[in-house]
Design an enzyme around this catalytic site. Structure first.
Site, PDB file in Angstrom:
ATOM      1  N   SER A  68     -36.960  38.649 -13.897  1.00 55.07           N
ATOM      2  CA  SER A  68     -35.617  37.884 -14.382  1.00 55.07           C
ATOM      3  C   SER A  68     -34.635  38.889 -13.952  1.00 55.07           C
ATOM      4  CB  SER A  68     -35.993  37.650 -15.857  1.00 55.07           C
ATOM      5  OG  SER A  68     -37.256  36.991 -16.075  1.00 55.07           O
TER       6      SER A  68
HETATM    7  N1  SAH Z   1     -40.206  39.203 -17.733  1.00 53.14           N
HETATM    8  C1  SAH Z   1     -40.810  39.040 -16.444  1.00 53.14           C
HETATM    9  C2  SAH Z   1     -40.548  37.679 -15.948  1.00 53.14           C
HETATM   10  C3  SAH Z   1     -41.745  37.506 -14.872  1.00 53.14           C
HETATM   11  S1  SAH Z   1     -41.612  35.881 -14.300  1.00 53.14           S
HETATM   12  C4  SAH Z   1     -40.277  40.116 -15.362  1.00 53.14           C
HETATM   13  O1  SAH Z   1     -39.124  40.262 -15.578  1.00 53.14           O
HETATM   14  O2  SAH Z   1     -40.835  40.443 -14.772  1.00 53.14           O
HETATM   15  C5  SAH Z   1     -42.887  35.019 -15.427  1.00 53.14           C
HETATM   16  C6  SAH Z   1     -44.362  35.222 -15.353  1.00 53.14           C
HETATM   17  O3  SAH Z   1     -45.146  34.333 -16.106  1.00 53.14           O
HETATM   18  C7  SAH Z   1     -44.889  35.564 -14.024  1.00 53.14           C
HETATM   19  O4  SAH Z   1     -45.504  36.708 -13.754  1.00 53.14           O
HETATM   20  C8  SAH Z   1     -45.979  34.394 -14.386  1.00 53.14           C
HETATM   21  O5  SAH Z   1     -47.324  34.712 -13.557  1.00 53.14           O
HETATM   22  C9  SAH Z   1     -46.247  34.639 -15.761  1.00 53.14           C
HETATM   23  N2  SAH Z   1     -46.854  33.388 -16.429  1.00 53.14           N
HETATM   24  C10 SAH Z   1     -46.803  31.971 -15.902  1.00 53.14           C
HETATM   25  N3  SAH Z   1     -47.521  30.992 -16.819  1.00 53.14           N
HETATM   26  C11 SAH Z   1     -48.232  31.918 -17.613  1.00 53.14           C
HETATM   27  C12 SAH Z   1     -48.978  32.009 -18.551  1.00 53.14           C
HETATM   28  N4  SAH Z   1     -49.564  30.566 -19.193  1.00 53.14           N
HETATM   29  N5  SAH Z   1     -49.565  33.047 -19.267  1.00 53.14           N
HETATM   30  C13 SAH Z   1     -49.096  34.046 -18.869  1.00 53.14           C
HETATM   31  N6  SAH Z   1     -48.226  34.301 -18.009  1.00 53.14           N
HETATM   32  C14 SAH Z   1     -47.759  33.337 -17.417  1.00 53.14           C
END
Ligand code: SAH
Length: 224
Positions: A68
């Site tokens: 993000s």
């Molecule tokens: N704060 C993180 C955001 C990553 S994007 C960063 O800055 O890196 C969001 C993440 O949510 C992705 O890695 C995706 O695989 C995960 N995600 C999506 N659905 C999910 C679920 N049901 N449970 C756990 N993770 C999930």
């Protein structure tokens, strides 16, 4: 093994610029700004995109996912205000950068990620950075992490069509949750707060775009 001091010196100037950008976007909480100086975002990103670590932009981290935008994460933290006694649940570990920030503010952080490789990579980065109060789980975060509930703070970093009830149930009395809610392509950041049996839900800030939350109580895989 700690972070590489040479790489860190190379990036220090860019990090200062990022902090100025975050401040320009309206976050002026000094404690939060200092955290962005302490946590070296580049160690959380895959090699190829490390030079972009201090841009205020989402960065691809593989598996169709993105880390993000830092100013948005700073905004998250300034709304949620985690305190040193708080137990935090994070849904969507991704690269683990927000996990590290949360670890420095709260007592313990439980973080769920559905993609195993991302969780493993985040674990390595968190170890390299040196935080010891994060527990990671590979699984579906829409059902929460009941074993360690209730949580004072819940941070959802992926977009959901609605607020999963399991997460509301796992909030403590006085607990607060931030989650992007809306359509697949654009969402609104919602603040959910629990006081006793009362649960309130209000939009905070403008439109945001997150990758979809895929799971039992959100979007189903492949649709969309
Ligand atoms: N704060 C993180 C955001 C990553 S994007 C960063 O800055 O890196 C969001 C993440 O949510 C992705 O890695 C995706 O695989 C995960 N995600 C999506 N659905 C999910 C679920 N049901 N449970 C756990 N993770 C999930």
């Amino acid at each position: 093994m700690g972070p590489d001091p040479l790489a860190d010196a190379r990036y220090a100037g860019y990090r200062r610029k990022l902090i100025e950008e975050i401040r320009a976007r309206g976050v002026d909480d000094l404690e939060i700004l200092q955290l962005f100086d302490r946590v070296q975002r580049h160690i959380f990103l895959p090699d190829g995109v490390q030079p972009r670590a201090y841009e205020d932009a989402p960065v691809p981290i593989g598996f169709s996912q993105t880390a993000s935008q830092p100013s948005l994460q700073a905004h998250y933290l300034s709304i949620l205000q985690p305190t040193p006694d708080d137990v935090v649940l994070e849904i969507g570990t991704g690269c683990g950068f927000l996990t590290a920030l949360l670890c420095l503010m709260a007592d313990r952080v439980y973080s769920v990620e559905r993609i195993r490789e991302l969780s493993q990579r985040a674990r390595r980065a968190l170890d390299e950075f040196g935080v010891k109060n994060a527990a990671l789980l590979v699984g579906d975060g829409t059902i929460g992490w009941k074993k360690y509930a209730p949580f004072d703070v819940i941070v959802v970093s992926a977009a959901s069509p609605s607020v999963p009830q399991a997460l509301v149930d796992q909030l403590s009395d006085g607990g607060r949750m931030l989650i992007p809610v809306g359509a697949r392509d654009v969402q609104e950041l919602m603040l959910v707060q629990k006081t006793g049996f009362a649960v309130t839900q209000e939009p905070v800030g403008g439109a945001v775009t997150f990758v979809p939350l895929l799971g039992r109580f959100a979007w189903t895989e492949g649709k969309g």
